[in-house]
Design an enzyme around this catalytic site. Structure first.
Site, PDB file in Angstrom:
ATOM      1  N   GLU A 113       0.811  -1.222   0.000  1.00  0.00           N
ATOM      2  CA  GLU A 113       0.000   0.000   0.000  1.00  0.00           C
ATOM      3  C   GLU A 113       0.845   1.273   0.000  1.00  0.00           C
ATOM      4  OE1 GLU A 113      -3.209  -0.535  -0.504  1.00  0.00           O
ATOM      5  OE2 GLU A 113      -2.679  -2.654  -0.369  1.00  0.00           O
ATOM      6  N   ARG A 150      18.567   0.833 -24.105  1.00  0.00           N
ATOM      7  CA  ARG A 150      18.633   0.925 -25.566  1.00  0.00           C
ATOM      8  C   ARG A 150      19.408   2.149 -26.046  1.00  0.00           C
ATOM      9  NH1 ARG A 150      15.047   4.302 -27.845  1.00  0.00           N
ATOM     10  NH2 ARG A 150      14.855   3.237 -29.833  1.00  0.00           N
TER      11      ARG A 150
END
Ligand code: 6GU
Length: 222
Positions: A113, A150
Protein backbone atom coordinates in the site's frame (compact mmCIF):
# COMPACT_ATOMS: atom_id res chain seq x y z
CA UNK A 1 26.43 1.14 -16.66
CA UNK A 2 25.38 -0.74 -13.56
CA UNK A 3 21.73 -0.98 -12.49
CA UNK A 4 20.68 -2.37 -9.10
CA UNK A 5 16.98 -3.04 -8.64
CA UNK A 6 15.60 -3.42 -5.11
CA UNK A 7 12.41 -5.45 -5.03
CA UNK A 8 10.47 -8.03 -3.01
CA UNK A 9 9.56 -9.86 -6.25
CA UNK A 10 12.81 -10.64 -8.09
CA UNK A 11 11.21 -13.23 -10.38
CA UNK A 12 9.15 -10.52 -12.03
CA UNK A 13 12.43 -9.60 -13.80
CA UNK A 14 13.21 -13.07 -15.20
CA UNK A 15 11.68 -12.50 -18.63
CA UNK A 16 12.91 -8.93 -18.90
CA UNK A 17 16.53 -9.95 -18.35
CA UNK A 18 16.51 -13.07 -20.53
CA UNK A 19 15.13 -11.89 -23.87
CA UNK A 20 15.96 -9.65 -26.81
CA UNK A 21 17.98 -6.44 -26.65
CA UNK A 22 18.32 -6.30 -22.86
CA UNK A 23 19.65 -9.87 -22.80
CA UNK A 24 22.18 -9.04 -25.51
CA UNK A 25 23.31 -5.83 -23.77
CA UNK A 26 23.98 -7.86 -20.61
CA UNK A 27 25.87 -10.53 -22.55
CA UNK A 28 28.01 -7.91 -24.29
CA UNK A 29 28.79 -6.26 -20.92
CA UNK A 30 27.16 -2.95 -21.89
CA UNK A 31 25.07 -3.09 -18.72
CA UNK A 32 25.30 -5.05 -15.47
CA UNK A 33 21.95 -5.58 -13.77
CA UNK A 34 21.55 -6.92 -10.22
CA UNK A 35 18.09 -7.73 -8.91
CA UNK A 36 18.23 -7.60 -5.12
CA UNK A 37 15.55 -8.90 -2.77
CA UNK A 38 15.61 -6.37 0.06
CA UNK A 39 13.85 -8.86 2.31
CA UNK A 40 17.36 -10.31 2.70
CA UNK A 41 18.26 -7.09 4.53
CA UNK A 42 15.49 -7.43 7.12
CA UNK A 43 16.84 -8.04 10.62
CA UNK A 44 13.40 -9.13 11.84
CA UNK A 45 13.33 -12.77 13.04
CA UNK A 46 10.49 -13.44 10.60
CA UNK A 47 12.08 -11.37 7.78
CA UNK A 48 9.14 -8.98 7.82
CA UNK A 49 9.55 -5.87 5.71
CA UNK A 50 6.20 -4.15 6.29
CA UNK A 51 3.92 -3.14 9.12
CA UNK A 52 0.71 -1.31 10.01
CA UNK A 53 0.27 2.38 9.29
CA UNK A 54 0.57 4.68 12.33
CA UNK A 55 -2.70 6.54 12.70
CA UNK A 56 -4.63 3.72 11.11
CA UNK A 57 -5.71 3.07 7.56
CA UNK A 58 -5.90 0.06 5.30
CA UNK A 59 -2.84 -1.74 4.04
CA UNK A 60 0.70 -2.52 5.03
CA UNK A 61 3.53 -0.01 4.75
CA UNK A 62 7.16 -0.85 3.88
CA UNK A 63 9.43 -0.23 6.87
CA UNK A 64 12.52 1.90 6.31
CA UNK A 65 15.22 -0.35 7.86
CA UNK A 66 15.68 -3.02 5.14
CA UNK A 67 15.73 -0.44 2.32
CA UNK A 68 18.18 1.83 4.18
CA UNK A 69 20.46 -1.13 4.99
CA UNK A 70 20.46 -2.30 1.37
CA UNK A 71 21.01 1.13 -0.23
CA UNK A 72 23.72 2.04 2.29
CA UNK A 73 25.59 -1.15 1.44
CA UNK A 74 25.49 -0.84 -2.37
CA UNK A 75 25.63 2.94 -2.89
CA UNK A 76 28.85 4.67 -3.95
CA UNK A 77 29.64 8.31 -4.79
CA UNK A 78 28.65 7.47 -8.41
CA UNK A 79 25.16 6.19 -7.56
CA UNK A 80 21.83 7.81 -8.37
CA UNK A 81 19.02 6.45 -6.17
CA UNK A 82 15.60 6.43 -7.86
CA UNK A 83 12.26 5.65 -6.24
CA UNK A 84 9.43 4.43 -8.49
CA UNK A 85 6.14 5.93 -7.36
CA UNK A 86 2.99 7.38 -8.95
CA UNK A 87 3.86 10.55 -7.01
CA UNK A 88 7.15 10.96 -8.90
CA UNK A 89 8.21 13.24 -11.76
CA UNK A 90 6.53 12.16 -15.04
CA UNK A 91 9.03 10.04 -16.98
CA UNK A 92 9.88 11.04 -20.56
CA UNK A 93 12.48 10.50 -23.28
CA UNK A 94 14.65 13.49 -22.28
CA UNK A 95 15.04 11.91 -18.81
CA UNK A 96 15.99 8.59 -20.44
CA UNK A 97 18.75 10.45 -22.27
CA UNK A 98 20.01 12.13 -19.08
CA UNK A 99 19.93 8.89 -17.09
CA UNK A 100 21.74 6.95 -19.84
CA UNK A 101 24.86 9.04 -19.00
CA UNK A 102 24.97 7.87 -15.36
CA UNK A 103 27.37 5.20 -14.09
CA UNK A 104 25.18 3.53 -11.47
CA UNK A 105 21.42 3.58 -11.00
CA UNK A 106 19.66 2.12 -7.96
CA UNK A 107 15.91 1.59 -8.41
CA UNK A 108 13.69 1.09 -5.37
CA UNK A 109 10.42 -0.67 -6.16
CA UNK A 110 7.66 -0.05 -3.65
CA UNK A 111 4.88 -2.57 -3.34
CA UNK A 112 1.89 -3.10 -1.08
CA UNK A 113 0.00 0.00 0.00
CA UNK A 114 2.94 2.32 0.37
CA UNK A 115 6.29 2.94 1.96
CA UNK A 116 7.36 4.79 5.04
CA UNK A 117 7.83 8.48 4.20
CA UNK A 118 11.38 8.47 5.64
CA UNK A 119 12.52 6.29 2.70
CA UNK A 120 12.22 9.45 0.59
CA UNK A 121 15.23 10.94 2.43
CA UNK A 122 17.43 8.25 0.77
CA UNK A 123 16.54 9.03 -2.83
CA UNK A 124 17.85 11.47 -5.43
CA UNK A 125 14.87 11.25 -7.80
CA UNK A 126 11.28 9.98 -7.76
CA UNK A 127 9.81 8.81 -11.07
CA UNK A 128 6.29 7.95 -12.28
CA UNK A 129 5.64 6.30 -15.64
CA UNK A 130 2.12 7.70 -16.07
CA UNK A 131 -1.13 8.68 -14.44
CA UNK A 132 -2.42 5.26 -13.44
CA UNK A 133 -1.66 3.03 -10.47
CA UNK A 134 0.36 -0.18 -10.70
CA UNK A 135 0.54 -2.85 -7.98
CA UNK A 136 4.21 -2.01 -7.52
CA UNK A 137 7.24 -0.24 -8.95
CA UNK A 138 8.62 -3.38 -10.66
CA UNK A 139 7.02 -2.86 -14.07
CA UNK A 140 7.90 0.83 -13.90
CA UNK A 141 11.56 0.02 -13.15
CA UNK A 142 11.61 -2.28 -16.19
CA UNK A 143 10.08 0.42 -18.39
CA UNK A 144 12.65 2.99 -17.24
CA UNK A 145 15.61 0.55 -17.45
CA UNK A 146 14.60 -0.63 -20.93
CA UNK A 147 14.38 2.91 -22.28
CA UNK A 148 17.83 3.70 -20.84
CA UNK A 149 19.59 0.49 -21.90
CA UNK A 150 18.63 0.92 -25.57
CA UNK A 151 20.38 4.32 -25.52
CA UNK A 152 23.71 2.97 -24.21
CA UNK A 153 26.61 2.98 -26.67
CA UNK A 154 26.54 0.02 -29.05
CA UNK A 155 23.29 -1.52 -27.81
CA UNK A 156 21.35 -0.69 -30.98
CA UNK A 157 22.53 0.79 -34.27
CA UNK A 158 23.32 4.46 -33.74
CA UNK A 159 20.89 5.76 -36.36
CA UNK A 160 17.96 3.91 -34.81
CA UNK A 161 17.50 6.39 -32.02
CA UNK A 162 18.23 9.57 -33.95
CA UNK A 163 14.75 9.24 -35.47
CA UNK A 164 12.97 7.92 -32.36
CA UNK A 165 9.53 9.23 -31.53
CA UNK A 166 9.81 12.05 -28.94
CA UNK A 167 13.30 12.93 -30.11
CA UNK A 168 12.69 16.68 -30.91
CA UNK A 169 9.14 16.24 -29.54
CA UNK A 170 7.95 14.62 -32.79
CA UNK A 171 6.39 11.22 -33.40
CA UNK A 172 8.07 8.85 -35.84
CA UNK A 173 7.29 8.86 -39.58
CA UNK A 174 5.64 5.81 -41.22
CA UNK A 175 7.91 3.10 -42.64
CA UNK A 176 7.29 0.36 -45.22
CA UNK A 177 8.94 -2.85 -46.39
CA UNK A 178 8.07 -5.46 -49.05
CA UNK A 179 5.73 -6.03 -50.81
CA UNK A 180 5.35 -2.74 -52.70
CA UNK A 181 1.63 -3.46 -53.14
CA UNK A 182 -0.13 -5.32 -50.32
CA UNK A 183 -3.86 -5.88 -51.01
CA UNK A 184 -4.02 -2.62 -52.93
CA UNK A 185 -2.24 -0.65 -50.19
CA UNK A 186 0.78 0.83 -51.96
CA UNK A 187 4.11 2.07 -50.64
CA UNK A 188 4.24 5.86 -51.18
CA UNK A 189 5.93 6.62 -54.52
CA UNK A 190 8.51 9.01 -53.01
CA UNK A 191 10.09 6.19 -50.96
CA UNK A 192 10.81 4.25 -54.16
CA UNK A 193 12.29 7.28 -55.93
CA UNK A 194 15.84 6.99 -54.57
CA UNK A 195 15.77 10.78 -54.15
CA UNK A 196 17.24 11.18 -50.66
CA UNK A 197 16.42 14.84 -50.18
CA UNK A 198 12.77 14.34 -51.22
CA UNK A 199 12.51 11.32 -48.91
CA UNK A 200 13.92 13.30 -46.00
CA UNK A 201 11.47 16.16 -46.61
CA UNK A 202 8.50 13.76 -46.94
CA UNK A 203 9.40 12.01 -43.68
CA UNK A 204 9.67 15.29 -41.82
CA UNK A 205 6.25 16.42 -43.17
CA UNK A 206 4.78 13.09 -42.05
CA UNK A 207 6.25 13.55 -38.57
CA UNK A 208 4.66 16.99 -38.28
CA UNK A 209 1.29 15.73 -39.60
CA UNK A 210 1.23 12.70 -37.27
CA UNK A 211 2.20 14.73 -34.25
CA UNK A 212 -0.40 17.41 -35.04
CA UNK A 213 -3.14 14.77 -35.41
CA UNK A 214 -2.21 12.51 -32.52
CA UNK A 215 -0.22 14.56 -30.01
CA UNK A 216 -0.80 18.32 -30.47
CA UNK A 217 0.49 18.75 -26.90
CA UNK A 218 3.99 17.78 -28.10
CA UNK A 219 3.98 20.48 -30.78
CA UNK A 220 3.09 23.06 -28.17
CA UNK A 221 6.11 22.00 -26.08
CA UNK A 222 8.44 22.52 -29.07
CL1 6GU B 1 6.56 4.31 -10.73
N1 6GU B 1 4.71 2.93 -9.45
C1 6GU B 1 3.44 2.53 -9.25
N2 6GU B 1 3.19 1.68 -8.25
N3 6GU B 1 2.44 2.91 -10.01
C2 6GU B 1 2.73 3.73 -11.01
C3 6GU B 1 4.02 4.20 -11.28
C4 6GU B 1 5.01 3.77 -10.46
N4 6GU B 1 3.99 5.01 -12.34
C5 6GU B 1 2.73 5.04 -12.71
N5 6GU B 1 1.96 4.29 -11.91
Amino acid sequence: MRIDILTLFPHMFDGFLSESIVKRAIEKGQVVINVINFRDYSTDPHKRVDDYSFGGGAGMILRPEPIFACVEQIRTTDSLVILLTPQGVPYQQSLAQDLSKEKHLIFICGHYEGFDERIRSLVDLELSIGDYVLTGGELASMVVSDSIIRLLDGVITKDSHINDSFQNQLLDYPVYTKPQDFRGMKVPEVLLSGHHEKIRAWRYQQQLKRTKERRPDLLEKR
